[in-house]
Design a protein around this motif. Structure first.
Motif, PDB file in Angstrom:
ATOM      1  N   LEU A  55       0.814  -1.209   0.000  1.00 56.97           N
ATOM      2  CA  LEU A  55       0.000   0.000   0.000  1.00 56.97           C
ATOM      3  C   LEU A  55       0.849   1.261   0.000  1.00 56.97           C
ATOM      4  CD1 LEU A  55      -2.627  -1.092   2.671  1.00 56.97           C
ATOM      5  CD2 LEU A  55      -2.997  -0.922   0.204  1.00 56.97           C
ATOM      6  N   LEU A  56       1.959   1.223   0.730  1.00 55.88           N
ATOM      7  CA  LEU A  56       2.788   2.409   0.895  1.00 55.88           C
ATOM      8  C   LEU A  56       4.244   2.049   0.665  1.00 55.88           C
ATOM      9  CD1 LEU A  56       3.098   5.394   1.838  1.00 55.88           C
ATOM     10  CD2 LEU A  56       3.348   4.507   4.169  1.00 55.88           C
ATOM     11  N   GLY A  57       4.890   2.795  -0.204  1.00 54.42           N
ATOM     12  CA  GLY A  57       6.317   2.646  -0.416  1.00 54.42           C
ATOM     13  C   GLY A  57       7.055   3.816   0.194  1.00 54.42           C
ATOM     14  N   SER A  58       8.229   3.564   0.719  1.00 55.46           N
ATOM     15  CA  SER A  58       9.034   4.627   1.314  1.00 55.46           C
ATOM     16  C   SER A  58      10.488   4.445   0.911  1.00 55.46           C
ATOM     17  CB  SER A  58       8.922   4.613   2.843  1.00 55.46           C
ATOM     18  OG  SER A  58       7.583   4.744   3.255  1.00 55.46           O
ATOM     19  N   ILE A  59      11.159   5.561   0.700  1.00 57.25           N
ATOM     20  CA  ILE A  59      12.580   5.577   0.370  1.00 57.25           C
ATOM     21  C   ILE A  59      13.255   6.428   1.428  1.00 57.25           C
ATOM     22  CG2 ILE A  59      14.323   6.230  -1.330  1.00 57.25           C
ATOM     23  CD1 ILE A  59      11.983   6.078  -3.425  1.00 57.25           C
ATOM     24  N   ALA A  60      14.130   5.819   2.228  1.00 53.30           N
ATOM     25  CA  ALA A  60      14.791   6.540   3.314  1.00 53.30           C
ATOM     26  C   ALA A  60      16.208   6.896   2.912  1.00 53.30           C
ATOM     27  CB  ALA A  60      14.801   5.698   4.585  1.00 53.30           C
ATOM     28  N   ASP A  61      16.647   8.102   3.293  1.00 52.05           N
ATOM     29  CA  ASP A  61      17.970   8.556   2.862  1.00 52.05           C
ATOM     30  C   ASP A  61      19.098   8.089   3.770  1.00 52.05           C
ATOM     31  OD1 ASP A  61      17.663  10.247   5.045  1.00 52.05           O
ATOM     32  OD2 ASP A  61      17.891  12.106   3.908  1.00 52.05           O
ATOM     33  N   ASP A  62      18.782   7.397   4.873  1.00 51.25           N
ATOM     34  CA  ASP A  62      19.813   6.681   5.626  1.00 51.25           C
ATOM     35  C   ASP A  62      19.151   5.557   6.409  1.00 51.25           C
ATOM     36  OD1 ASP A  62      18.791   7.808   7.977  1.00 51.25           O
ATOM     37  OD2 ASP A  62      20.731   8.527   8.692  1.00 51.25           O
ATOM     38  N   TYR A  63      19.970   4.695   7.022  1.00 49.02           N
ATOM     39  CA  TYR A  63      19.446   3.467   7.599  1.00 49.02           C
ATOM     40  C   TYR A  63      18.757   3.695   8.940  1.00 49.02           C
ATOM     41  CZ  TYR A  63      22.271   1.008   4.073  1.00 49.02           C
ATOM     42  OH  TYR A  63      22.826   0.549   2.897  1.00 49.02           O
ATOM     43  N   THR A  64      19.299   4.594   9.777  1.00 51.92           N
ATOM     44  CA  THR A  64      18.633   4.856  11.052  1.00 51.92           C
ATOM     45  C   THR A  64      17.299   5.543  10.812  1.00 51.92           C
ATOM     46  OG1 THR A  64      19.868   6.925  11.315  1.00 51.92           O
ATOM     47  CG2 THR A  64      20.753   4.983  12.395  1.00 51.92           C
ATOM     48  N   GLY A  65      17.249   6.440   9.835  1.00 51.22           N
ATOM     49  CA  GLY A  65      15.984   7.076   9.491  1.00 51.22           C
ATOM     50  C   GLY A  65      14.978   6.072   8.971  1.00 51.22           C
ATOM     51  N   ALA A  66      15.464   5.068   8.258  1.00 47.87           N
ATOM     52  CA  ALA A  66      14.575   4.021   7.752  1.00 47.87           C
ATOM     53  C   ALA A  66      13.959   3.227   8.890  1.00 47.87           C
ATOM     54  CB  ALA A  66      15.347   3.093   6.814  1.00 47.87           C
TER      55      ALA A  66
ATOM     56  N   ILE B 194      21.958   7.979   0.963  1.00 49.93           N
ATOM     57  CA  ILE B 194      22.027   9.023  -0.064  1.00 49.93           C
ATOM     58  C   ILE B 194      21.936  10.433   0.508  1.00 49.93           C
ATOM     59  CG2 ILE B 194      21.145   7.516  -1.880  1.00 49.93           C
ATOM     60  CD1 ILE B 194      18.405   8.856  -1.526  1.00 49.93           C
ATOM     61  N   ARG B 195      22.023  10.556   1.822  1.00 50.13           N
ATOM     62  CA  ARG B 195      21.867  11.895   2.407  1.00 50.13           C
ATOM     63  C   ARG B 195      23.022  12.812   2.033  1.00 50.13           C
ATOM     64  NH1 ARG B 195      20.404  12.008   8.558  1.00 50.13           N
ATOM     65  NH2 ARG B 195      18.562  11.048   7.616  1.00 50.13           N
TER      66      ARG B 195
ATOM     67  N   HIS C 101       1.500   5.451  -3.432  1.00 51.84           N
ATOM     68  CA  HIS C 101       2.145   6.637  -2.858  1.00 51.84           C
ATOM     69  C   HIS C 101       3.536   6.256  -2.367  1.00 51.84           C
ATOM     70  CE1 HIS C 101       2.252  10.642  -1.009  1.00 51.84           C
ATOM     71  NE2 HIS C 101       2.992  10.069  -0.089  1.00 51.84           N
ATOM     72  N   VAL C 102       4.503   7.135  -2.625  1.00 53.54           N
ATOM     73  CA  VAL C 102       5.875   6.926  -2.164  1.00 53.54           C
ATOM     74  C   VAL C 102       6.291   8.118  -1.312  1.00 53.54           C
ATOM     75  CG1 VAL C 102       8.300   6.763  -2.850  1.00 53.54           C
ATOM     76  CG2 VAL C 102       6.560   5.446  -4.079  1.00 53.54           C
ATOM     77  N   LEU C 103       6.713   7.841  -0.089  1.00 50.15           N
ATOM     78  CA  LEU C 103       7.245   8.848   0.827  1.00 50.15           C
ATOM     79  C   LEU C 103       8.764   8.836   0.757  1.00 50.15           C
ATOM     80  CD1 LEU C 103       7.189  10.814   3.305  1.00 50.15           C
ATOM     81  CD2 LEU C 103       7.096   8.762   4.759  1.00 50.15           C
ATOM     82  N   TYR C 104       9.354   9.998   0.477  1.00 48.92           N
ATOM     83  CA  TYR C 104      10.804  10.151   0.569  1.00 48.92           C
ATOM     84  C   TYR C 104      11.114  10.565   1.992  1.00 48.92           C
ATOM     85  CZ  TYR C 104      15.488  12.090  -0.258  1.00 48.92           C
ATOM     86  OH  TYR C 104      16.820  12.380  -0.191  1.00 48.92           O
ATOM     87  N   LYS C 105      11.696   9.660   2.758  1.00 47.35           N
ATOM     88  CA  LYS C 105      11.948   9.894   4.175  1.00 47.35           C
ATOM     89  C   LYS C 105      13.283  10.599   4.369  1.00 47.35           C
ATOM     90  CE  LYS C 105      12.718   9.286   8.646  1.00 47.35           C
ATOM     91  NZ  LYS C 105      13.910   9.947   9.251  1.00 47.35           N
ATOM     92  N   VAL C 106      13.233  11.797   4.974  1.00 47.95           N
ATOM     93  CA  VAL C 106      14.430  12.583   5.245  1.00 47.95           C
ATOM     94  C   VAL C 106      14.549  12.793   6.748  1.00 47.95           C
ATOM     95  CG1 VAL C 106      14.298  13.714   2.999  1.00 47.95           C
ATOM     96  CG2 VAL C 106      13.240  14.816   4.992  1.00 47.95           C
ATOM     97  N   CYS C 107      15.664  13.345   7.172  1.00 52.33           N
ATOM     98  CA  CYS C 107      15.906  13.569   8.592  1.00 52.33           C
ATOM     99  C   CYS C 107      14.972  14.656   9.128  1.00 52.33           C
ATOM    100  CB  CYS C 107      17.359  13.984   8.795  1.00 52.33           C
ATOM    101  SG  CYS C 107      17.803  14.199  10.534  1.00 52.33           S
TER     102      CYS C 107
END
Length: 426
Positions: free
Chosen positions: A4-15, A54-55, A80-86
């Protein structure tokens, strides 16, 4: 597996922070490390968080990695794709938040992108486009001096505009408090004015719930885990996600083996956590200058840990005070300094695992990413929360067998975080 929801995190702890938030709010979630190999069997879940590093890489590299992850997620059903940032919006004028946001929007056919790093649970709020940390403007808070991406401007409209091709707008708190219809009308006005990205205020969780519901009507959003909270709750309330106890579904069962902590973060929070840990377990503080000079700090650390680890958990830390970090960066360069610390801590983590560690706590975003990469862990299931934003993680499909990890952003957790984390892994 349709998600249902995809997310792309820019680092592993944020993920893992985001995966923890999605799980707590009712979505069955798995965290992958990069785009999974086709041979990896993932569980049936509602959401997938793809962890990337990728941060702080060149913007073109970040865009390429993020758009590849977006294609993978779309092929698996993510509308929907959320780009997860700090939640401190760590970035420079070159990116990478702006370039990746625009690239993901372009890949999805264009349109406005809601952007907010607000996460009230961890003290991050946005008001009139300005980011506050625990009530202080970002540029006046202790978090302004990130070693790789210092943040000296709290005005996120300005920050985002400096790294974006298109115009950046603002949805202020009064509009959000007025409800979804008002937000939709304001967004339409901004779209007609040629705006591409919109910073959104958020002070309370109800603001995030409004933003999550609106964001789901678009293909892409950008934000911290607070926006993930809004998206998850919107999916559950709409009936698209089956009501379930996601935390129970992803319960973490004990594993055998030894325990250790590896720290590379130089945040004030981590430095204090190390001081507290020293009261109850052996702590080795590496000399960052010896690491950078190529001396035998790594071999000495592995030997030190090997002599002690059978008796109980040990801590190996390459963390240093901000003034030390600044001095070393001036001598060796910011990028070289960071790479040396990441490489050293990842080697140490891998050697500890080779010696039987199966419960591992890692402090620092870059440190966590380097260690997980070296260990070649492909994915995690999400377990109980240790502290806000930090869950217990169970490895999926890694060669070392079952392990429990905690990947902690430098500023997260209370003063006894390390002992609390190890206690939850037993």
């Amino acid at each position: 597996m349709a998600i249902l929801l995809g997310s792309i995190a820019d680092d592993y702890t944020g993920a893992s922070d985001l995966a923890n938030t999605l799980t707590k709010n009712g979505l069955r979630t798995v965290q992958t490390v990069g785009i999974p190999d086709p041979s990896l069997a993932l569980p049936d879940v509602d959401a997938v968080v793809v962890s990337l590093k990728i941060r702080s890489v060149p913007a073109a590299d970040a865009v390429a990695a993020a758009t590849a992850a977006e294609r993978w997620l779309r092929r698996r059903g993510a509308a929907h794709v959320l780009y997860k940032v700090c939640s401190t919006f760590d970035s420079t004028d070159a990116g990478n938040i702006g370039p990746v946001t625009e690239a993901l929007s372009d890949a999805a056919g264009g349109g406005l992108v809601l952007v907010t790093p607000a996460f009230p649970e961890t003290g991050r709020t946005v008001y009139l486009g300005h980011l506050f940390v625990g009530g202080q403007p970002l540029n006046e808070s202790p978090l302004k001096d990130h070693p790789l991406n210092p943040m000296h401007d709290a005005n996120l409209v300005r920050v985002m505009a400096r790294q974006s091709r298109g115009a950046v707008g603002l949805i202020d708190l009064p509009a959000i408090a007025a409800g979804p219809d008002t937000v939709r009308a304001r967004l339409e006005d901004l779209r007609e004015a040629g705006v591409g990205s919109v910073i959104a205020d958020a002070i309370f969780e109800r603001d995030l719930e409004t933003l999550g519901a609106i964001a789901l009507e678009t293909p892409v959003s950008t934000g911290a885990s607070g926006l993930g909270l809004g998206l998850a709750r919107a999916l559950v309330r709409s009936g698209r996600a089956p009501a379930s106890d996601a935390t129970t579904a992803n319960a973490i069962f004990p594993v055998g083996g030894l325990s250790a902590v590896v720290a590379g973060s130089c945040s004030n929070a981590t430095l204090h956590q190390l001081d507290v840990a020293e009261r109850s377990m052996p702590v080795l503080r590496l000399d960052p200058e010896r690491l950078l000079a190529g001396l035998d700090e790594i071999a000495a650390a592995i030997s030190w840990a090997g002599d002690r680890i059978s008796a109980g958990p040990v801590v190996v830390a390459a963390s240093a005070a901000p003034e030390t970090v600044s001095r070393l960066q001036s001598l060796y360069g910011r990028e070289a300094s960071g790479h040396a610390i990441e490489s050293a801590t990842s080697v140490i983590a891998a050697e500890l695992v080779a010696r039987g560690v199966r419960r591992l706590v890692i402090a620092g975003g870059e440190t966590s990413g380097a260690a997980v990469d070296r260990l070649a862990i492909p994915a995690f299931l999400i377990g109980p929360e240790i502290a806000p934003g930090v869950p217990v993680l169970r490895t999926v499909g890694n060669a070392q067998g079952d392990m429990l990890l905690a990947l902690k952003s430098g500023n997260f957790g209370g003063e006894d975080f390390f002992t609390a984390a190890l206690a939850m892994m037993h």
